[in-house]
Design a protein around this motif. Structure first.
Motif, PDB file in Angstrom:
ATOM      1  N   HIS A   1       9.059  -7.107  17.749  1.00 51.85           N
ATOM      2  CA  HIS A   1       9.813  -8.546  17.372  1.00 51.85           C
ATOM      3  C   HIS A   1       8.064  -9.437  16.759  1.00 51.85           C
ATOM      4  CE1 HIS A   1      11.389  -9.261  21.631  1.00 51.85           C
ATOM      5  NE2 HIS A   1      11.448  -7.809  21.820  1.00 51.85           N
ATOM      6  N   ARG A   2       8.069  -8.633  15.238  1.00 50.33           N
ATOM      7  CA  ARG A   2       7.218  -9.205  14.504  1.00 50.33           C
ATOM      8  C   ARG A   2       5.957  -9.929  14.560  1.00 50.33           C
ATOM      9  NH1 ARG A   2       9.260  -8.895   9.232  1.00 50.33           N
ATOM     10  NH2 ARG A   2       7.527  -9.928   8.601  1.00 50.33           N
ATOM     11  N   LEU A   3       5.451  -9.069  15.913  1.00 55.23           N
ATOM     12  CA  LEU A   3       4.033  -9.174  16.191  1.00 55.23           C
ATOM     13  C   LEU A   3       2.894  -8.833  16.130  1.00 55.23           C
ATOM     14  CD1 LEU A   3       5.551 -10.628  19.983  1.00 55.23           C
ATOM     15  CD2 LEU A   3       4.605 -11.760  17.773  1.00 55.23           C
ATOM     16  N   ALA A   4       3.257  -7.041  15.377  1.00 57.05           N
ATOM     17  CA  ALA A   4       2.447  -6.546  14.939  1.00 57.05           C
ATOM     18  C   ALA A   4       3.150  -5.301  13.661  1.00 57.05           C
ATOM     19  CB  ALA A   4       2.292  -5.751  16.456  1.00 57.05           C
ATOM     20  N   LEU A   5       2.430  -4.689  12.924  1.00 55.79           N
ATOM     21  CA  LEU A   5       2.908  -4.541  12.047  1.00 55.79           C
ATOM     22  C   LEU A   5       3.663  -2.747  11.650  1.00 55.79           C
ATOM     23  CD1 LEU A   5       0.050  -4.199   9.249  1.00 55.79           C
ATOM     24  CD2 LEU A   5       2.124  -5.503   9.489  1.00 55.79           C
ATOM     25  N   LYS A   6       5.030  -2.150  11.905  1.00 56.26           N
ATOM     26  CA  LYS A   6       5.413  -1.371  11.767  1.00 56.26           C
ATOM     27  C   LYS A   6       4.443   0.021  11.949  1.00 56.26           C
ATOM     28  CE  LYS A   6      10.706  -2.673  12.072  1.00 56.26           C
ATOM     29  NZ  LYS A   6      11.518  -2.735  10.883  1.00 56.26           N
ATOM     30  N   THR A   7       4.851   1.339  13.022  1.00 52.50           N
ATOM     31  CA  THR A   7       3.762   2.036  12.242  1.00 52.50           C
ATOM     32  C   THR A   7       4.447   3.053  10.491  1.00 52.50           C
ATOM     33  OG1 THR A   7       4.049   2.527  14.045  1.00 52.50           O
ATOM     34  CG2 THR A   7       3.664   4.997  12.985  1.00 52.50           C
ATOM     35  N   PRO A   8       4.008   3.339  10.371  1.00 50.01           N
ATOM     36  CA  PRO A   8       4.871   3.434   8.804  1.00 50.01           C
ATOM     37  C   PRO A   8       5.314   4.841   8.636  1.00 50.01           C
ATOM     38  CG  PRO A   8       2.463   2.904   8.102  1.00 50.01           C
ATOM     39  CD  PRO A   8       2.487   2.754   9.619  1.00 50.01           C
ATOM     40  N   ARG A   9       6.700   5.381   8.688  1.00 45.57           N
ATOM     41  CA  ARG A   9       6.878   6.477   8.220  1.00 45.57           C
ATOM     42  C   ARG A   9       6.924   6.755   7.640  1.00 45.57           C
ATOM     43  NH1 ARG A   9       7.286   6.074  13.794  1.00 45.57           N
ATOM     44  NH2 ARG A   9       8.439   4.487  14.507  1.00 45.57           N
ATOM     45  N   VAL A  10       6.420   8.445   7.123  1.00 45.77           N
ATOM     46  CA  VAL A  10       5.494   9.229   5.806  1.00 45.77           C
ATOM     47  C   VAL A  10       6.457  10.452   5.635  1.00 45.77           C
ATOM     48  CG1 VAL A  10       4.385   6.992   4.956  1.00 45.77           C
ATOM     49  CG2 VAL A  10       3.633   9.486   6.778  1.00 45.77           C
ATOM     50  N   SER A  11       6.543  11.243   4.675  1.00 44.95           N
ATOM     51  CA  SER A  11       6.574  11.969   4.401  1.00 44.95           C
ATOM     52  C   SER A  11       6.257  12.946   3.211  1.00 44.95           C
ATOM     53  CB  SER A  11       8.547  12.303   4.435  1.00 44.95           C
ATOM     54  OG  SER A  11       8.899  11.721   3.220  1.00 44.95           O
ATOM     55  N   MET A  12       4.952  12.178   2.637  1.00 42.28           N
ATOM     56  CA  MET A  12       4.672  12.196   1.240  1.00 42.28           C
ATOM     57  C   MET A  12       3.118  13.128   1.931  1.00 42.28           C
ATOM     58  SD  MET A  12       2.985   9.029  -0.225  1.00 42.28           S
ATOM     59  CE  MET A  12       4.331   7.788   0.559  1.00 42.28           C
ATOM     60  N   PRO A  13       2.576  13.432   0.700  1.00 41.16           N
ATOM     61  CA  PRO A  13       1.626  15.159   1.036  1.00 41.16           C
ATOM     62  C   PRO A  13       0.186  13.929   1.224  1.00 41.16           C
ATOM     63  CG  PRO A  13       2.308  14.811  -1.293  1.00 41.16           C
ATOM     64  CD  PRO A  13       3.054  14.658  -0.486  1.00 41.16           C
ATOM     65  N   SER A  14      -0.793  13.854   1.185  1.00 40.46           N
ATOM     66  CA  SER A  14      -2.447  13.092   1.046  1.00 40.46           C
ATOM     67  C   SER A  14      -1.856  12.403  -0.018  1.00 40.46           C
ATOM     68  CB  SER A  14      -3.594  14.007   1.122  1.00 40.46           C
ATOM     69  OG  SER A  14      -4.620  12.872   1.138  1.00 40.46           O
ATOM     70  N   PRO A  15      -2.481  11.095  -0.571  1.00 38.01           N
ATOM     71  CA  PRO A  15      -1.982  10.401  -1.538  1.00 38.01           C
ATOM     72  C   PRO A  15      -3.715  10.165  -2.068  1.00 38.01           C
ATOM     73  CG  PRO A  15      -2.498   9.007  -0.098  1.00 38.01           C
ATOM     74  CD  PRO A  15      -2.320  10.213   0.453  1.00 38.01           C
ATOM     75  N   PHE A  16      -4.229  10.757  -1.739  1.00 41.58           N
ATOM     76  CA  PHE A  16      -6.293  10.864  -1.724  1.00 41.58           C
ATOM     77  C   PHE A  16      -6.391  11.985  -2.060  1.00 41.58           C
ATOM     78  CE2 PHE A  16      -5.679   7.567   1.749  1.00 41.58           C
ATOM     79  CZ  PHE A  16      -5.535   6.278   0.810  1.00 41.58           C
ATOM     80  N   GLU A  17      -7.172  11.993  -2.933  1.00 41.23           N
ATOM     81  CA  GLU A  17      -8.302  13.164  -3.760  1.00 41.23           C
ATOM     82  C   GLU A  17      -9.063  13.719  -2.852  1.00 41.23           C
ATOM     83  OE1 GLU A  17     -10.022  12.240  -7.464  1.00 41.23           O
ATOM     84  OE2 GLU A  17      -7.889  11.426  -8.606  1.00 41.23           O
ATOM     85  N   ASN A  18      -9.900  12.788  -1.922  1.00 44.45           N
ATOM     86  CA  ASN A  18     -10.761  13.827  -1.247  1.00 44.45           C
ATOM     87  C   ASN A  18     -10.822  12.753  -0.173  1.00 44.45           C
ATOM     88  OD1 ASN A  18     -12.415  12.521  -1.526  1.00 44.45           O
ATOM     89  ND2 ASN A  18     -12.924  13.009  -3.766  1.00 44.45           N
ATOM     90  N   ASP A  19     -11.578  12.770   1.468  1.00 45.93           N
ATOM     91  CA  ASP A  19     -11.914  12.334   2.394  1.00 45.93           C
ATOM     92  C   ASP A  19     -12.480  11.346   1.967  1.00 45.93           C
ATOM     93  OD1 ASP A  19     -11.019  13.942   3.698  1.00 45.93           O
ATOM     94  OD2 ASP A  19     -12.447  15.158   5.317  1.00 45.93           O
ATOM     95  N   GLY A  20     -13.477  11.071   1.278  1.00 46.30           N
ATOM     96  CA  GLY A  20     -14.193   9.996   0.694  1.00 46.30           C
ATOM     97  C   GLY A  20     -13.274   9.401  -0.253  1.00 46.30           C
ATOM     98  N   ALA A  21     -12.544   9.679  -0.239  1.00 46.06           N
ATOM     99  CA  ALA A  21     -11.836   7.809  -0.922  1.00 46.06           C
ATOM    100  C   ALA A  21     -10.386   7.690   0.056  1.00 46.06           C
ATOM    101  CB  ALA A  21     -10.710   8.903  -1.757  1.00 46.06           C
ATOM    102  N   PHE A  22     -10.334   8.549   0.924  1.00 46.57           N
ATOM    103  CA  PHE A  22      -9.476   8.010   2.690  1.00 46.57           C
ATOM    104  C   PHE A  22     -10.536   6.681   3.282  1.00 46.57           C
ATOM    105  CE2 PHE A  22      -9.488   8.315   7.297  1.00 46.57           C
ATOM    106  CZ  PHE A  22      -7.856   7.971   7.150  1.00 46.57           C
TER     107      PHE A  22
END
Length: 233
Positions: A157-178
């Motif tokens: 109902h466009r009252l919240a964001l949709k859950t992202p549908r993803v299949s990519m590996p982690s885009p962050f180099e490490n946990d700190g970046a996350f």
């Protein structure tokens, strides 16, 4: 608006706002009955309240006027705002919560929430990314409305964001970046594991382990990318 409210049940627990309204915080009551929850929210000694309470059968109570600061979020943080009570409308959903037999939110309750939330969001021009869970703004303290709440229905109902549908590996180099990215999205990361659990409870409720993994990282990256391109309004 008045046709969406079934009962005026005034709470004495409010004061004046210090900020404009920019978010909605959704809660569960975490008590064994609606009557018990209403009694507490309207008890001056309890020092807690919300703007609205929705019973499981869809009955809506207004407890505090929206131009007033209700006391529902406690110590909380979202996107740099630490006085979340001043910046938000709080909606309590009657549910026993994790302590007293957590269960799905009935269709009647969700059907009452949708038009109420839609009216609030439209009137205050609240972005979908700022319709949040109590656990989002207080990850070290709160779990509500929890992993059984139907965010996908709100998103439809466009009252919240949709859950992202993803299949990519982690885009962050490490946990700190996350964690820097998680803070940029809006979370208080002072308790990192609690912040991850809150993110998972909202975006990946089938696994809530507080561990950073590739799926969570890809979801967060997708959310930030959408925000940067203006898709989270």
């Amino acid at each position: 608006m008045t046709e969406l409210i079934h009962f005026e049940t005034p709470s004495p627990n409010w004061n004046e706002r210090q900020l404009p309204i920019s978010m909605v915080v959704l809660h569960y009551t975490g008590m064994q009955s609606a009557d018990e929850a209403l009694a507490r929210l309207c008890d001056e000694a309890a020092q807690v309240s919300a703007h609205y309470l929705i019973e499981e059968d869809g009955t809506v109570h207004r407890l505090v006027r929206e131009d007033r600061r209700a006391w529902h979020a406690g110590k909380s943080h979202w996107r740099g705002i630490t006085d979340v009570n001043s910046a938000s409308v709080g909606i309590e959903l009657v549910n026993p919560g994790h302590e007293f037999g957590y269960r799905p939110f009935p269709d009647e309750q969700m059907a009452a929430l949708l038009p109420l939330l839609a009216e609030i969001v439209q009137r205050h021009d609240i972005p979908r990314a700022n319709v949040v869970a109590h656990s989002d703004v207080a990850p070290a303290r709160k779990e509500d409305p929890g992993e059984l709440f139907d965010w996908d229905l709100l998103a439809a109902h466009r009252l919240a964001l949709k859950t992202p549908r993803v299949s990519m590996p982690s885009p962050f180099e490490n946990d700190g970046a996350f964690f820097l990215a998680l803070e940029r999205w809006g979370y208080d990361i002072s308790d990192q594991q609690a912040a991850v659990r809150a993110f998972q409870r909202r975006w990946r409720p089938h696994i809530i382990d507080g561990q950073v993994d590739g799926e969570c990282s890809a979801m967060l990256f997708s959310l930030l990318l959408d925000r940067d391109t203006g898709k989270t309004r």
